[in-house]
Write an enzyme that holds these catalytic residues in place. Structure first.
Site, PDB file in Angstrom:
ATOM      1  N   LEU A 195       3.373  -0.230   6.627  1.00  0.00           N
ATOM      2  CA  LEU A 195       2.365   0.282   7.545  1.00  0.00           C
ATOM      3  C   LEU A 195       1.534   1.341   6.816  1.00  0.00           C
ATOM      4  O   LEU A 195       2.050   2.081   5.978  1.00  0.00           O
ATOM      5  CB  LEU A 195       3.009   0.915   8.784  1.00  0.00           C
ATOM      6  CG  LEU A 195       3.681  -0.020   9.790  1.00  0.00           C
ATOM      7  CD1 LEU A 195       4.298   0.791  10.924  1.00  0.00           C
ATOM      8  CD2 LEU A 195       2.710  -1.045  10.332  1.00  0.00           C
ATOM      9  N   ASP A 196       0.254   1.429   7.176  1.00  0.00           N
ATOM     10  CA  ASP A 196      -0.611   2.451   6.595  1.00  0.00           C
ATOM     11  C   ASP A 196      -0.153   3.844   7.018  1.00  0.00           C
ATOM     12  O   ASP A 196       0.562   4.010   8.011  1.00  0.00           O
ATOM     13  CB  ASP A 196      -2.057   2.247   7.038  1.00  0.00           C
ATOM     14  CG  ASP A 196      -2.635   0.931   6.539  1.00  0.00           C
ATOM     15  OD1 ASP A 196      -2.147   0.430   5.509  1.00  0.00           O
ATOM     16  OD2 ASP A 196      -3.571   0.414   7.182  1.00  0.00           O
ATOM     17  N   ILE A 197      -0.619   4.845   6.287  1.00  0.00           N
ATOM     18  CA  ILE A 197      -0.231   6.226   6.567  1.00  0.00           C
ATOM     19  C   ILE A 197      -0.642   6.657   7.973  1.00  0.00           C
ATOM     20  O   ILE A 197       0.031   7.480   8.611  1.00  0.00           O
ATOM     21  CB  ILE A 197      -0.834   7.169   5.495  1.00  0.00           C
ATOM     22  CG1 ILE A 197      -0.225   8.576   5.610  1.00  0.00           C
ATOM     23  CG2 ILE A 197      -2.357   7.205   5.591  1.00  0.00           C
ATOM     24  CD1 ILE A 197      -0.597   9.492   4.459  1.00  0.00           C
TER      25      ILE A 197
ATOM     26  N   THR B 213      -0.799   4.615  10.612  1.00  0.00           N
ATOM     27  CA  THR B 213      -0.256   3.662  11.583  1.00  0.00           C
ATOM     28  C   THR B 213       1.192   4.021  11.881  1.00  0.00           C
ATOM     29  O   THR B 213       1.942   4.402  10.978  1.00  0.00           O
ATOM     30  CB  THR B 213      -0.332   2.227  11.041  1.00  0.00           C
ATOM     31  OG1 THR B 213      -1.690   1.919  10.714  1.00  0.00           O
ATOM     32  CG2 THR B 213       0.171   1.223  12.069  1.00  0.00           C
TER      33      THR B 213
ATOM     34  N   HIS C  47      -5.078  -4.520   5.572  1.00  0.00           N
ATOM     35  CA  HIS C  47      -5.696  -3.837   6.715  1.00  0.00           C
ATOM     36  C   HIS C  47      -6.216  -4.843   7.748  1.00  0.00           C
ATOM     37  O   HIS C  47      -7.275  -4.654   8.351  1.00  0.00           O
ATOM     38  CB  HIS C  47      -6.860  -2.952   6.254  1.00  0.00           C
ATOM     39  CG  HIS C  47      -6.424  -1.753   5.478  1.00  0.00           C
ATOM     40  ND1 HIS C  47      -7.309  -0.954   4.796  1.00  0.00           N
ATOM     41  CD2 HIS C  47      -5.196  -1.214   5.262  1.00  0.00           C
ATOM     42  CE1 HIS C  47      -6.653   0.033   4.194  1.00  0.00           C
ATOM     43  NE2 HIS C  47      -5.372  -0.112   4.465  1.00  0.00           N
TER      44      HIS C  47
END
Length: 235
Positions: free
Chosen positions: A104-106, A108, A187
């Site tokens: 997961l992105d930072i 999210t 993304h």
């Protein structure tokens, strides 16, 4: 019967200690076998022996499967020079052997799975297995009903040569949706809504395959997966 193993090797297999660290721990009388302190790092131990370090029992080596509720600000990596990582939230023996099954992105939040079982992880992340991921999304603007059909057909993403695979979109409120995708492009969810003329403000993963995020886990907390949850990926 499994062959006996050196004490320092056995300890290093179930802790974050290196072989050298385990040798020093034995010589410092920090390790016991079946209740007896053993100072010889070359002493032979069996898999059935009960090992303790500093009085605490050591788990037997074996696959580990973890569910984490990832907070904002943590990166899905084992090491990062600038930001805390999801591994910083884990307090388990040999956590350095874990890898992330579905990053997961930072910015999210939500469900992250970690394991040291490479084959299991591959079934979660490989496009071959089409493991679905479900997200709660809060958008900057109202979402139109027509977006449901567009997502179901597939979305053309910028600089991509093919549409996204069919996905499911459920409108929860004017600017709140739940989306389920079966692939993991870079993304992807953010880019899908950008292609629809909208912007993602909040992104939270609720489910991977048949494994939902445990509602009892607060942000930053984790637990081991149940046998049924582990088996759901192995189907």
């Amino acid at each position: 019967m499994a062959s006996p193993t050196r004490l320092d090797k056995a300890v290093s297999q179930v802790t974050d200690l290196s072989r050298s660290d385990a040798k020093r721990a034995a010589k410092a009388q920090r390790i016991s076998v079946n209740g007896e302190v053993v100072t010889d790092p070359a002493a032979k131990v069996q898999t059935s022996d009960a090992l303790c370090l500093d009085g605490g029992p050591l788990l037997k080596p074996g696959p580990c499967y973890i569910m984490l509720n990832k907070p904002l600000g943590y990166v899905s990596a084992t090491k990062d020079p600038e930001h805390p990582t999801v591994l910083d939230l884990i307090d388990e023996p040999n956590k350095g052997r874990l890898h992330i099954a579905g990053r997961l992105d930072i910015d999210t939040t939500g469900l992250v799975l970690l394991t040291d079982d490479g084959q299991w992880s591959h079934k979660v992340t490989s496009p071959t297995y089409h493991c679905e991921k479900t997200y709660y999304v809060q958008l900057a603007d109202r979402i139109e009903e027509a977006a449901v059909a567009k997502v179901a057909r597939g979305i053309w993403l910028k600089n991509e040569k093919r549409r996204t695979k069919p996905a499911r979109l459920e409108i929860l409120f004017a600017n709140e949706v739940r989306i389920t995708i079966g692939e993991g492009r870079y993304h992807q969810v953010k880019r899908m809504f950008a292609a629809l003329g909208n912007k993602v403000l909040v992104l939270h993963r609720e489910k991977i395959g048949d494994i939902p995020l445990d509602e009892g886990l607060r942000e930053g907390e984790y637990r081991l997966l149940t046998p049924d949850e582990i088996a759901s990926v192995k189907k």
